[in-house]
Enzyme design. Structure first.
Site, PDB file in Angstrom:
ATOM      1  N   GLU A 110       3.028   1.846   4.832  1.00  0.00           N
ATOM      2  CA  GLU A 110       3.130   1.263   3.492  1.00  0.00           C
ATOM      3  C   GLU A 110       2.291   2.038   2.476  1.00  0.00           C
ATOM      4  OE1 GLU A 110       1.670  -2.757   3.461  1.00  0.00           O
ATOM      5  OE2 GLU A 110       1.876  -2.963   1.282  1.00  0.00           O
ATOM      6  N   ASP A 128      -6.673  -3.862   2.624  1.00  0.00           N
ATOM      7  CA  ASP A 128      -5.263  -3.957   3.050  1.00  0.00           C
ATOM      8  C   ASP A 128      -4.715  -2.621   3.545  1.00  0.00           C
ATOM      9  OD1 ASP A 128      -2.795  -4.966   3.578  1.00  0.00           O
ATOM     10  OD2 ASP A 128      -2.109  -4.977   1.500  1.00  0.00           O
ATOM     11  N   GLU A 187      -1.336 -15.462   0.007  1.00  0.00           N
ATOM     12  CA  GLU A 187      -0.201 -14.946  -0.760  1.00  0.00           C
ATOM     13  C   GLU A 187       0.932 -15.978  -0.857  1.00  0.00           C
ATOM     14  OE1 GLU A 187      -0.528 -10.214  -0.494  1.00  0.00           O
ATOM     15  OE2 GLU A 187       0.459 -11.065   1.241  1.00  0.00           O
TER      16      GLU A 187
END
Ligand code: GCV
Length: 722
Positions: free
Chosen positions: A412, A384, A310
């Site tokens: 999240e 993820d 990332e």
């Protein structure tokens, strides 16, 4: 006279209860360490076993152990426990180690197999008195034992004939904070960072001590202070002094400080032209930096690294491997006893056919090439932290490398702070999953605790859900996720249900009429979220970037493999990602017998069906119903489950304080509204793709698809274009 004595005793208990009661309303600050006065019958039962406390204070850890026992026992039993230098009464509690207590040394307890951190709690006779001894080989073991002893009282267990021994199964039990130095917390739903970098090192907020107490009480022994993607500033001398101040607070509680480091730091703050791990100047820079850190923090734990992922710099920028990068840092730390926790979470610049395969493709060939003080930290699943994913195929595939688990504690992808989703069942499902790497019983837990491949260096990390909110975690129920992480890091074979019950009793109430329904509610909460968000193996259907709410239609993200449409692959004919041998062949990253199972649609557990297979909408499920029917049924079930959770909670008014009761009720209302939104938006979208009518008996979405697609959320917490 007897009556007057009884009356006096009652008055004293009452007065002590008032003293023990919080000066403020119940606001969740005390977490599971509330130590409120127990019911009179319990107090009467326990008091004879807490007649006096024999505890040393020769070291900081001994002092905090003694303080915690005094604080806990006086709160729970309503009166201070007298300190004594030796046993003078039946009911004495003696805490320490053979080195700190001649009495413990004289008892010749079998402490050998307790390791560095283990403890023993036993009812024995010493100096002619019946006493309870809490002993470790080291101070920290005795502290862990003291917390366990308090837990027994907090959960109203018998303490008159104790013979307990316990030791952690995992060596490094670490919280990873995704905190930036400016106070923002990525994926933080509990306010800002608790580290007040600006005022450190001079001001050490009392909250840091309470943070350490909470962590030590569940066995957490490490904290990574800063975000995995933060800049190099943390490694400047000023910031190292700040980190050293925090380490100074945590030390007595057995908690080591670690730092996330930026691979390009030698360029950014070191004035070098390269960060190539094979360059001698770069190596010398990291060695000098490690020396500087250890001069300030002698028990520094080591580095956490996110590299070549990332947009983060890494060894691949110089044509080197992850092993080259990790080993270079590990060598700098080795002389000081530090470790490198190198993350396997990588995104290639150019995703190939399947993003879920990347970590395995990059790291599996490096097995055996990491130095002895490197752990490879892998997320629990290959994508993820989704509501449900199969376990990461690296677990069981790298026998020569210590694999460290990374769980996300902050939610999240599971409803932020306001959906009371208990993550224990998710963690347990992953830890109990069988990799079949060395035949049946090769569970992920055994990979992590080192027993499968004989590793002594072992670890588990949790991405923290802690912030400046008074209740630390954004909601009372989110505290349970911090708690269960710590307990499973200590022993990954514990049951998440038992842990939930422990937590409910310590946090809210021991009343079975409260405990039973709340534990049941917690245990069902994760499955409910899977159902209303991503059932049957779907994943990553969340809004772009911020990950709030449903957006299965979204294709706006810059990278293809950040887009929901990439993951569900729904079209007129069907839905799901074909990872079988006729698709991306991700199945073959698992052990052969498991790969065969996942490759065969008939043998694939339905909870992972659309993760491994692309199937027609009219595919016949085991129930005999079509896939489309089953999908709609799961989405609907999720909403109904949340309604059930609300009903349960409504019946519990009056069992706990009004403050926390009301907040949970309010958050359940939010959860129900959002569960309905998830269901309706996903059904509306998938229906628009499949063109199929809604199965009979199911309510249509409340709004047309265009309504859901029109929603936008510019200020979602925990995310911005920092
Ligand atoms: C810390 C995902 C999350 C990011 C997180 C990243 C990682 O992409 O959305 O917030 O960043 O994983 O774990 O590195």
């Amino acid at each position: 006279m007897k009556n007057r004595m009884c009356w006096l005793a009652t008055l004293l208990v009452f007065a002590a209860a008032l003293c023990a009661a919080p000066a403020h309303a119940e606001d969740g600050y005390d977490l599971w360490l509330r130590y409120r006065l127990l019911a009179p019958a319990q107090v009467q039962h326990y008091r004879p076993h807490a007649a006096e406390l024999v505890a040393g204070d020769a070291t900081p850890t001994q002092t905090v152990t003694r303080d915690e026992l005094q604080r806990g026992l006086s709160g729970l039993l309503g009166s201070a426990i007298p300190l004594a230098s030796t046993v003078t009464h039946d009911g004495a509690i003696v805490v320490g180690t053979p080195a700190s207590s001649s009495l413990i040394a004289g008892l010749k307890l079998d402490l050998q197999d307790l390791g560095d951190d283990g403890y023993l709690i036993r009812s024995v006779v010493a100096n002619g008195h019946a006493i309870t001894v809490i002993a470790g080989r080291n101070d920290i073991g005795a502290l862990y034992g003291a917390f366990q002893f308090l837990r027994l009282l907090q959960t109203t267990q018998p303490i008159d004939r104790l013979d307990l021994r316990d030791a952690p199964h995992i060596k490094l039990r670490v919280l990873d904070h995704w905190d930036y130095l400016n106070g923002q917390v990525e994926r933080g739903y509990a306010g800002a960072s608790i580290w007040d970098w600006w005022k450190l090192p001079d001001w050490r907020a009392p909250r840091y001590t309470d943070y350490a107490r909470a962590n030590a009480s569940i066995g957490i022994n490490g904290t990574v202070l800063n975000h995995v993607s933060s800049g190099a500033t943390i490694l400047t001398h000023d910031y190292l002094q700040k980190a050293a101040a925090l380490a100074g607070v945590f030390r007595a509680y057995g908690i080591r400080v670690y730092l996330s480091v930026r691979f390009s730091a030698p360029i950014e703050i070191g004035g070098l032209k390269t960060a190539d791990p094979l360059n001698p100047q770069v190596q010398a820079w990291w060695h000098a930096k490690a020396d500087e850190i250890y001069a300030l923090i002698p028990d520094f734990g080591g580095f956490l690294v996110k590299a070549d992922s990332e947009g983060q710099p890494g060894p691949k920028d110089y044509g080197r491997t992850h092993a080259d990068g990790a080993n270079m840092l590990a060598d700098a730390l080795a002389a000081h006893g530090g470790v490198v926790m190198w993350r396997s979470f990588v995104y290639a610049d150019k995703p190939d056919d399947d993003r879920a395969k990347q970590a395995y493709q990059e790291f599996k060939p490096l097995d055996g090439r990491f130095h002895a003080n490197v752990l490879l930290q892998s997320k629990n699943g290959p994508v993820d932290f989704q509501p449900r994913e199969p376990f990461h195929p690296l677990f069981g595939a790298m026998p020569h490398t210590p694999l460290m688990m990374e769980f996300e504690i902050t939610k999240e992808y599971l409803g932020f702070a306001t959906h009371p989703v208990y993550l224990g069942p998710l963690y347990e499902e992953v830890l109990a999953a069988d990799t079949l790497a060395h035949g049946k019983g090769s569970t992920v837990a055994k990979v992590i605790d080192g027993s499968l491949d004989h590793h002594a260096l072992t670890g588990m990390a949790g991405d923290a859900n802690i912030g400046t909110d008074r209740n630390w975690s954004g909601s009372d129920f989110n505290q349970a996720n911090w708690y269960v992480f710590g307990r499973l890091a200590w022993n990954p074979t514990l049951s998440s249900r038992d842990i939930a019950e422990e937590w409910v009793r310590m946090t809210f109430s021991n009343n079975p009429a409260f405990v039973k329904p709340v534990v049941a509610m917690m245990m069902g909460s994760r499955e409910a979220a899977v159902d209303y968000m991503t059932p049957l193996g779907l994943l990553h259907l969340m809004g772009p970037g911020h990950h709030y709410g449903p957006a299965p239609w979204d294709a706006s993200e810059a990278e293809a493999d950040w887009r929901p449409v990439y993951y569900h692959r729904a079209d007129r004919q069907g839905i799901g990602f074909d990872r079988s041998r006729s698709g991306s062949d991700a199945v073959d990253q698992y052990a052969p017998s498991l790969a065969a199972q996942f490759n065969d649609v008939q043998q694939t557990p339905e909870q992972f069906l659309l993760y491994f297979h692309h199937l027609p909408w009219n595919y016949r499920m085991r129930s005999g119903r079509t896939l489309w029917y089953e999908l709609v049924a799961h989405y609907t079930q999720g909403v109904e489950d949340v309604q059930q959770m609300r009903d349960t909670w409504q019946h519990l008014d009056g069992y706990i304080d009004a403050e926390r009761y009301r907040q949970v009720a309010a958050f359940l209302t939010i959860q129900q509204r959002e569960a309905q939104w998830w269901r309706d938006a996903c059904i509306a979208y998938f229906q628009s793709v499949s063109g199929l009518p809604l199965p009979p008996g199911f309510a249509p979405p409340q709004h047309p698809l265009a309504y859901y697609q029109s929603l936008s959320f510019p200020y979602v917490p925990g995310f911005s274009s920092w």
